[in-house]
Motif scaffolding. Structure first.
Motif, PDB file in Angstrom:
ATOM      1  N   ILE A   3      95.026  61.637  38.033  1.00 31.42           N
ATOM      2  CA  ILE A   3      94.319  60.414  38.422  1.00 31.42           C
ATOM      3  C   ILE A   3      95.310  59.273  38.644  1.00 31.42           C
ATOM      4  CG2 ILE A   3      92.755  58.620  37.564  1.00 31.42           C
ATOM      5  CD1 ILE A   3      91.059  60.842  36.330  1.00 31.42           C
ATOM      6  N   ALA A   4      96.312  59.164  37.788  1.00 35.43           N
ATOM      7  CA  ALA A   4      97.329  58.120  37.961  1.00 35.43           C
ATOM      8  C   ALA A   4      98.072  58.314  39.278  1.00 35.43           C
ATOM      9  CB  ALA A   4      98.300  58.147  36.791  1.00 35.43           C
ATOM     10  N   GLU A   5      98.378  59.554  39.621  1.00 38.79           N
ATOM     11  CA  GLU A   5      99.049  59.836  40.886  1.00 38.79           C
ATOM     12  C   GLU A   5      98.155  59.482  42.064  1.00 38.79           C
ATOM     13  OE1 GLU A   5     101.235  63.657  43.085  1.00 38.79           O
ATOM     14  OE2 GLU A   5     100.649  63.776  40.953  1.00 38.79           O
ATOM     15  N   ALA A   6      96.852  59.783  41.928  1.00 40.25           N
ATOM     16  CA  ALA A   6      95.909  59.451  42.993  1.00 40.25           C
ATOM     17  C   ALA A   6      95.772  57.947  43.156  1.00 40.25           C
ATOM     18  CB  ALA A   6      94.545  60.074  42.678  1.00 40.25           C
ATOM     19  N   GLU A   7      95.704  57.230  42.048  1.00 40.42           N
ATOM     20  CA  GLU A   7      95.601  55.771  42.139  1.00 40.42           C
ATOM     21  C   GLU A   7      96.819  55.182  42.836  1.00 40.42           C
ATOM     22  OE1 GLU A   7      95.096  51.766  39.355  1.00 40.42           O
ATOM     23  OE2 GLU A   7      94.633  53.742  38.511  1.00 40.42           O
ATOM     24  N   ALA A   8      97.996  55.691  42.528  1.00 42.32           N
ATOM     25  CA  ALA A   8      99.206  55.190  43.179  1.00 42.32           C
ATOM     26  C   ALA A   8      99.145  55.434  44.684  1.00 42.32           C
ATOM     27  CB  ALA A   8     100.434  55.868  42.574  1.00 42.32           C
ATOM     28  N   ALA A   9      98.640  56.607  45.100  1.00 42.70           N
ATOM     29  CA  ALA A   9      98.531  56.913  46.525  1.00 42.70           C
ATOM     30  C   ALA A   9      97.517  55.994  47.202  1.00 42.70           C
ATOM     31  CB  ALA A   9      98.120  58.377  46.698  1.00 42.70           C
TER      32      ALA A   9
END
Length: 301
Positions: free
Chosen positions: A244-250
């Motif tokens: 989820i953190a990676e998705a938010e960054a994207a």
């Protein structure tokens, strides 16, 4: 864990009363990490109530009903579901004493009919009602006659009025669920709130970058409101917080200027927070909006 909610009341189907239980209970359960799987509303009649509960017990681990526990003739949930589960009703002295004390404290005469609320199914767990008279009830269907193999399920019956249901759920039902239905896998969710860009455009811009993460279990959802789009990132996996953190960054790399907040933040809350942080004030001059903008701003604590 599969959880189903059944709200009971003909007045809900007729549109006479707004059904707020799904949103409120859904939020509470999601915060605990176990979102609702299904929700159904049925009228105050036996076949509808029994059919809905029987079907739900056949597939869910927990079935929650709301409404139909009061003292009037259309409050039939308690008796119907006691019969469905073959749990005879019997008087509960502590519930009866609570009801009598409730009327005494409010200096009101007590109709004898209200003591029907002290009839409790055999073996049920009682959740005392600190803000009314009808207690909540929990019954374990074990063995479960409605599920292949007889796997157990819990049925929890809650009173309909929100002022009674909400404190009962927070103070008694959630601890009960934590004890008897512990989570096997934790649910994780993050919401990014955006404005100034349409739902279809948001999806078009994000699907490509997020597809590899969706292949790893990330669930992506969109909820459009007037001028705004909520982007929901969720999933059940030990490694989901990192995904989820990676998705938010994207997402922020793609549309950061359109994102104004996260999770429960509203536009007005963010605006007031920025004003406080910078020591600035806000003045509004309204005509056709009739004070609507000022209302939103002044509603922020």
């Amino acid at each position: 864990m599969e959880i189903e909610l059944i709200t009971i009341g003909t007045e809900l189907l007729l549109g006479q009363v707004l059904d707020t239980h799904q949103q409120w209970l859904g939020q509470r359960l999601a915060e605990r990490g176990c979102p609702l799987s299904r929700k159904l509303t049925v009228p105050d009649n036996g076949p509808a109530i029994c059919g809905a509960v029987q079907t739900a017990l056949g597939r869910a681990d927990l079935v929650i009903t709301t409404g139909g526990l009061g003292p009037t003739s259309d409050d039939v949930t308690r008796g119907l579901l006691a019969d469905l589960l073959a749990r005879p009703l019997g008087p509960d002295a502590s519930v009866a004493a609570h009801i009598e004390g409730f009327f005494e404290r409010h200096n009101r005469p007590m109709p004898g009919s209200v003591l029907v609320q002290a009839q409790v199914p055999e073996g049920a767990v009682v959740f005392p009602n600190e803000h009314g008279t009808a207690p909540g009830l929990a019954i374990e269907a074990s063995p479960n006659p409605f599920r292949a193999g007889g796997g157990s399920a819990w049925l929890i019956m809650l009173p309909g009025p929100p002022r009674e249901l909400r404190p009962m759920f927070d103070d008694q039902v959630l601890p009960f669920i934590n004890k008897y239905l512990p989570l096997e896998k934790e649910f994780h969710c993050r919401i990014l709130r955006s404005l100034g860009i349409g739902e279809s455009m948001v999806e078009e811009m994000l699907l490509g970058p997020l597809q590899p993460l969706m292949d790893r279990g990330l669930e992506l959802g969109f909820c459009a409101r007037i001028g705004q789009v909520d982007i929901r990132l969720s999933g059940i996996d030990p490694g989901m917080p990192a995904i989820i953190a990676e998705a938010e960054a994207a997402i922020r790399a793609a549309i950061d200027k359109q994102i104004y907040g996260t999770d429960d933040e509203t536009i007005e809350l963010v605006v007031v927070g920025q004003l406080i942080a910078t020591g600035e004030t806000l003045a509004v001059a309204e005509s056709c909006t009739g004070g609507f903008l000022g209302h939103h701003i002044t509603n922020v604590p």
